[in-house]
Design an enzyme around this catalytic site. Structure first.
Site, PDB file in Angstrom:
ATOM      1  N   ARG A 254      23.102 -75.881  19.469  1.00 53.55           N
ATOM      2  CA  ARG A 254      23.655 -75.867  20.823  1.00 53.55           C
ATOM      3  C   ARG A 254      22.511 -76.112  21.806  1.00 53.55           C
ATOM      4  O   ARG A 254      21.707 -75.228  22.085  1.00 53.55           O
ATOM      5  CB  ARG A 254      24.334 -74.525  21.110  1.00 53.55           C
ATOM      6  CG  ARG A 254      24.689 -74.325  22.577  1.00 53.55           C
ATOM      7  CD  ARG A 254      25.566 -73.108  22.807  1.00 53.55           C
ATOM      8  NE  ARG A 254      25.028 -71.863  22.299  1.00 53.55           N
ATOM      9  CZ  ARG A 254      24.084 -71.126  22.897  1.00 53.55           C
ATOM     10  NH1 ARG A 254      23.519 -71.543  24.006  1.00 53.55           N
ATOM     11  NH2 ARG A 254      23.689 -69.985  22.363  1.00 53.55           N
ATOM     12  N   HIS A 258      25.011 -71.143  26.371  1.00 52.90           N
ATOM     13  CA  HIS A 258      26.291 -70.728  25.779  1.00 52.90           C
ATOM     14  C   HIS A 258      27.439 -71.075  26.715  1.00 52.90           C
ATOM     15  O   HIS A 258      28.445 -71.649  26.302  1.00 52.90           O
ATOM     16  CB  HIS A 258      26.259 -69.230  25.495  1.00 52.90           C
ATOM     17  CG  HIS A 258      27.541 -68.674  24.966  1.00 52.90           C
ATOM     18  ND1 HIS A 258      27.993 -68.920  23.693  1.00 52.90           N
ATOM     19  CD2 HIS A 258      28.483 -67.889  25.557  1.00 52.90           C
ATOM     20  CE1 HIS A 258      29.154 -68.310  23.505  1.00 52.90           C
ATOM     21  NE2 HIS A 258      29.474 -67.689  24.625  1.00 52.90           N
ATOM     22  N   TYR A 267      16.308 -65.872  25.039  1.00 50.42           N
ATOM     23  CA  TYR A 267      16.354 -65.648  23.598  1.00 50.42           C
ATOM     24  C   TYR A 267      15.890 -66.836  22.763  1.00 50.42           C
ATOM     25  O   TYR A 267      15.909 -66.772  21.542  1.00 50.42           O
ATOM     26  CB  TYR A 267      17.769 -65.231  23.161  1.00 50.42           C
ATOM     27  CG  TYR A 267      18.874 -66.182  23.561  1.00 50.42           C
ATOM     28  CD1 TYR A 267      19.164 -67.320  22.806  1.00 50.42           C
ATOM     29  CD2 TYR A 267      19.649 -65.939  24.698  1.00 50.42           C
ATOM     30  CE1 TYR A 267      20.183 -68.186  23.161  1.00 50.42           C
ATOM     31  CE2 TYR A 267      20.678 -66.795  25.072  1.00 50.42           C
ATOM     32  CZ  TYR A 267      20.938 -67.921  24.293  1.00 50.42           C
ATOM     33  OH  TYR A 267      21.943 -68.782  24.651  1.00 50.42           O
TER      34      TYR A 267
END
Length: 359
Positions: A254, A258, A267
């Site tokens: 990805r 998100h 992260y």
């Protein structure tokens, strides 16, 4: 297919766009690959346009699939007309590739209470926001179709985070026991929102989980649309022929956040993102098609114009929010409305009347 532990990804086109020989899977005919390339280019333009609409306030949220176009397109095009697709909230490109109007694909993301397209007409279930619930629905539809003597395969999409949910395991177990004609494609994009796969699972691959249910598991390069098309095409054919369910894991990434509400810098590193951008699925297949003489500058310009026309149609279709009757807030909550619900409805009606609103 045999029940094996999948540890090495199937790859038919490497990161540099060079064909890789694999005697297990025949190469995809060039016209079919050109069609997939077109769908991937259109899908990315749709994805980018949706992100812009969020920034403009026309959509409330959008989960991008930038970098996962090969998975989206290969899944949708592996299905036959009578088969069913069970997508997640991140699979808008797959839904559009299946033939749903892109405006209808995106409309639910601005707050409409229904899926905005007819699932029965398109054989596409509503996009599921809860993780893994759609896998059980896929098994149910496939099993019911077989009981009715229908030739139907259900292909369900999910992410790596969904494999940590109980519904994932229940669905796979039911599918295997019932030998339901189901294909489950796990798009392993490395993060379940912000939790890396290494903190969810230590199995050699997610595809290897199939062995525990007695079903084949196949690991495939998720940025290689050629390999994905070959693997998913065979999985659908095997399921349709009575071979039972198949679990496929696509190793992908990805690239974007998100959703627009996410800060991925908390992260993961930008170096990691750049590393995966270099494996871009669209660039990979473009390089191959141009080397084969199946794609030239004129074709690219025509496709770019088609993509811009698609984006313009989406902008126009979502420019005006639909007029939603306030009473719809209270419909379909209960079969028989409760006194409390009716009181809330009457209170809202009174407030709108006091403001001079058009009911």
């Amino acid at each position: 297919m045999s029940v094996d532990v999948a540890v090495e990804a199937v790859r038919l086109l490497d990161a540099d766009g060079v064909a890789v020989q694999d005697d297990r899977y025949p190469p995809l005919p060039l016209p079919d690959l050109v069609a997939r390339y077109r769908a991937m280019v259109l899908g990315r333009r749709l994805d980018d346009q949706a992100g812009a609409l969020v920034r403009q306030g026309r959509l409330a949220v959008y989960p991008s699939s930038h970098g996962q176009e090969a998975c989206q397109v290969a899944a949708a095009l592996a299905l036959r007309p009578g088969d069913w697709l069970f997508p997640t909230y991140r699979d808008s490109v797959a839904v559009a590739t299946r033939g749903v109007d892109p405006v209808e694909v995106l409309a639910w993301l601005r707050g409409d209470w229904h899926s905005c397209y007819d699932p029965v007409v398109h054989h596409v279930a509503p996009q599921a926001t809860p993780l893994a619930t759609q896998l059980l629905h896929a098994v149910g539809v496939a099993h019911a179709a077989r009981l009715k003597g229908e030739d139907t395969v259900a292909l369900a999409l999910c992410g790596d985070g969904a494999t940590s949910e109980g519904d994932f395991h229940e669905a796979l177990n039911f599918a295997a026991v019932l030998r339901a004609p189901v294909v489950v494609l796990v798009q392993n994009n490395k993060y379940a929102i912000s939790v890396p796969l290494s903190r969810q699972c230590v199995a050699p691959s997610l595809a290897s989980k199939g062995v525990g249910y007695g079903m084949p598991g196949v690991l495939v390069d998720g940025n290689d649309v050629v390999a994905l098309s070959a693997v998913l095409g065979r999985a659908v054919a095997d399921a349709a022929a009575g071979g039972g369910p198949v679990l496929v894991e696509a190793d992908t990434y990805r690239v974007h956040a998100h959703t627009n509400a996410d800060d991925p810098s908390r992260y993961r590193s930008q170096d990691e993102v750049h590393e995966w951008e270099a494996r871009d699925p669209i660039s990979r297949v473009r390089t191959y098609l141009r080397a084969e003489g199946a794609l030239d500058d004129d074709a690219e310009r025509a496709l770019a114009a088609e993509a811009e026309a698609l984006a313009a149609a989406v902008r126009a279709g979502l420019a005006e929010a639909p007029a939603v009757p306030p009473d719809e807030l209270f419909e379909h909550v209960y079969a028989t409305p409760t006194p409390q619900l009716l009181a809330q409805r009457d209170l809202l009606r009174a407030e709108l009347a006091a403001e001079g609103a058009d009911r």
